[in-house]
Motif scaffolding. Structure first.
Motif, mmCIF file in Angstrom:
data_model
loop_
_atom_site.group_PDB
_atom_site.id
_atom_site.type_symbol
_atom_site.label_atom_id
_atom_site.label_comp_id
_atom_site.label_asym_id
_atom_site.label_seq_id
_atom_site.Cartn_x
_atom_site.Cartn_y
_atom_site.Cartn_z
ATOM 1 N N MET A 196 8.793 -0.852 2.507
ATOM 2 C CA MET A 196 9.131 0.465 1.977
ATOM 3 C C MET A 196 8.839 0.474 0.478
ATOM 4 S SD MET A 196 13.226 0.698 1.347
ATOM 5 C CE MET A 196 12.866 2.143 0.361
ATOM 6 N N TYR A 197 8.714 1.674 -0.080
ATOM 7 C CA TYR A 197 8.503 1.814 -1.523
ATOM 8 C C TYR A 197 9.368 2.969 -2.019
ATOM 9 C CZ TYR A 197 6.239 2.614 -6.037
ATOM 10 O OH TYR A 197 5.983 2.783 -7.380
ATOM 11 N N ASP A 198 10.212 2.672 -2.992
ATOM 12 C CA ASP A 198 11.055 3.690 -3.594
ATOM 13 C C ASP A 198 10.328 4.254 -4.813
ATOM 14 O OD1 ASP A 198 13.224 4.670 -5.570
ATOM 15 O OD2 ASP A 198 14.314 4.496 -3.676
ATOM 16 N N GLN A 199 9.893 5.500 -4.705
ATOM 17 C CA GLN A 199 9.080 6.118 -5.753
ATOM 18 C C GLN A 199 9.863 6.281 -7.058
ATOM 19 O OE1 GLN A 199 5.732 6.992 -5.598
ATOM 20 N NE2 GLN A 199 5.991 7.365 -7.797
ATOM 21 N N ASN A 200 11.144 6.604 -6.952
ATOM 22 C CA ASN A 200 11.937 6.824 -8.156
ATOM 23 C C ASN A 200 12.166 5.532 -8.941
ATOM 24 O OD1 ASN A 200 12.240 9.607 -7.642
ATOM 25 N ND2 ASN A 200 13.937 9.191 -6.233
ATOM 26 N N ALA A 201 12.516 4.462 -8.231
ATOM 27 C CA ALA A 201 12.770 3.187 -8.898
ATOM 28 C C ALA A 201 11.488 2.398 -9.131
ATOM 29 C CB ALA A 201 13.736 2.345 -8.069
ATOM 30 N N LYS A 202 10.434 2.778 -8.410
ATOM 31 C CA LYS A 202 9.167 2.037 -8.435
ATOM 32 C C LYS A 202 9.402 0.564 -8.031
ATOM 33 C CE LYS A 202 6.586 4.944 -11.661
ATOM 34 N NZ LYS A 202 7.494 6.096 -11.509
ATOM 35 N N SER A 204 9.089 -1.905 -4.638
ATOM 36 C CA SER A 204 8.605 -2.081 -3.265
ATOM 37 C C SER A 204 9.364 -3.234 -2.617
ATOM 38 C CB SER A 204 7.098 -2.350 -3.240
ATOM 39 O OG SER A 204 6.807 -3.640 -3.742
ATOM 40 N N HIS A 344 19.534 3.048 -9.217
ATOM 41 C CA HIS A 344 18.949 3.404 -7.928
ATOM 42 C C HIS A 344 19.572 2.539 -6.838
ATOM 43 C CE1 HIS A 344 15.763 5.589 -10.112
ATOM 44 N NE2 HIS A 344 15.818 4.577 -10.963
ATOM 45 N N ILE A 346 19.246 1.438 -2.921
ATOM 46 C CA ILE A 346 18.278 1.383 -1.816
ATOM 47 C C ILE A 346 18.883 0.565 -0.693
ATOM 48 C CG2 ILE A 346 15.942 0.724 -1.139
ATOM 49 C CD1 ILE A 346 15.192 0.748 -4.129
ATOM 50 N N PHE A 348 17.955 -1.152 2.959
ATOM 51 C CA PHE A 348 16.803 -1.514 3.783
ATOM 52 C C PHE A 348 17.094 -2.765 4.583
ATOM 53 C CE2 PHE A 348 12.253 -3.192 3.937
ATOM 54 C CZ PHE A 348 11.922 -2.388 5.000
#
Length: 348
Positions: A196-202, A204, A344, A346, A348
């Motif tokens: 997965m990749y979190d766009q806000n935190a940048k 992966s 952030h 996340i 997962f």
């Protein structure tokens, strides 16, 4: 000597009980397929879509509270099906009350219809693990008209556990190992990989699931998390989880299991002499320190504490190794903080 004699009598009583159920029809038809170049998520979607659209009298019924598992019934046969990840492939385990055509049946017809390439599953370690899973599930979930032998050696296991606890009562319990970066190769079979990749935190994250080599693989799998900071600032990483397997839990469960009789491996034949001889063997070989040492060595690497406020520099990668119980693999929750005050979370 008195305790050994009592356990010997217990093994004999188990034998006599078994003699009353030998005549019963016991589930013993186990099969496995490997579907090539399609992962479990894609195949599950196709199966569930087909089930929803099908209107015939014979049917697949998804099991409640059991992921990727089904009961199939038609007028001539009933069988249990469970899908397992095999990285880029998918393994399908089948248990049937009645013998059925392994080469051509409703499952193979379905796979052929959708154009999937499949073959007989040859991975013996996987088959043993799936068989253990089926018997555990069957005893808990009462899978229809499958006859599953009761856990007749449960008193023996209980006695062994008490003996093990008495032996270890004066030993110090192993404390939690602090988080330590690990960069060595993992020499285990990777059975699934997701990312997965979190766009806000940048940030992966890659999650890899591994099958362990020792007997603890009946209860736990090893997981690897690879986090990459693609932000321009250093990230402070803290990880938590509701439930992970600790080293002491794994070794305790595996130790109790080391020398007990697994009816899973004898249920197809079931001669009483196997029960008696296996019980006697168990008494004479407890404890088995060599196998316990191997389990401890293999599990220890995945038993470190989760990181707390670990500094992950820009463009750098960190690895987290954990053990998760197969029956309830909880996700990891990541709390990511940056110097600018942004936070952030996340999961997962």
């Amino acid at each position: 000597m008195k305790k050994i004699f009592k356990l010997f009598i217990l093994a004999l009583l188990i034998t006599l009980v078994n003699s009353g159920v030998v005549s019963a029809e016991i589930t013993k038809n186990f099969y496995g397929y490997q579907v090539k170049n399609v992962n479990i998520r894609q195949l599950t979607y196709e199966i569930n879509s087909a089930i929803a659209a099908y209107k015939g009298s014979d049917k697949f019924v998804p099991l409640e509270n059991v992921s990727n598992a089904y009961i199939y019934t038609d007028p001539n046969c009933t069988y249990f099906i469970k899908l397992y990840p095999a990285k880029a492939d998918t393994n399908i385990y089948v248990v049937s009350n009645e013998k059925y055509n392994v080469e051509k049946n409703d499952l193979t017809d379905f796979l052929t219809y959708y154009g999937y390439k499949f073959a007989k599953l040859e991975d013996e370690d996987a088959l043993k693990e799936y068989k253990f899973d089926f018997f555990t599930l069957a005893r808990k979930e009462e899978l229809g008209n499958f006859y599953i032998s009761p856990d007749l050696v449960k008193p023996l296991k209980t006695g062994m556990k008490k003996l093990n606890n008495a032996t270890a009562k004066d030993n110090k319990k192993t404390s939690v190992f602090p988080y330590t970066p690990d960069t060595e190769p993992i020499n285990l079979d990777c059975i699934d990989s997701t990312n997965m990749y979190d766009q806000n935190a940048k940030i992966s994250i890659v999650q890899n699931e591994y099958r362990l080599k020792q007997k603890e693989n009946k209860y736990v799998h090893a997981y690897e998390y690879l986090l990459t900071n693609k932000n321009n600032s250093t990230a402070s990483v803290t990880a938590t989880s509701e439930r992970l397997a600790a080293l002491k839990d794994v070794t305790t469960e595996s130790f109790v299991d080391l020398d007990r009789l697994d009816l899973i491996d004898t249920v197809g034949t079931f001669p009483p002499v196997l029960i008696l001889s296996a019980g006697t063997s168990a008494l004479l070989s407890v404890p088995n320190w060599v196998r316990l040492a191997r389990i401890t060595a293999e599990s220890k690497r995945f038993s470190n504490a989760l990181p707390e406020n670990y500094e992950l520099k820009p463009q750098a990668e960190m690895r987290i190794l954990v053990l998760k119980y197969k029956d309830d693999p909880k996700p990891i929750k990541f709390n990511i903080k940056f110097a600018d005050g942004s936070v952030h979370n996340i999961t997962f």
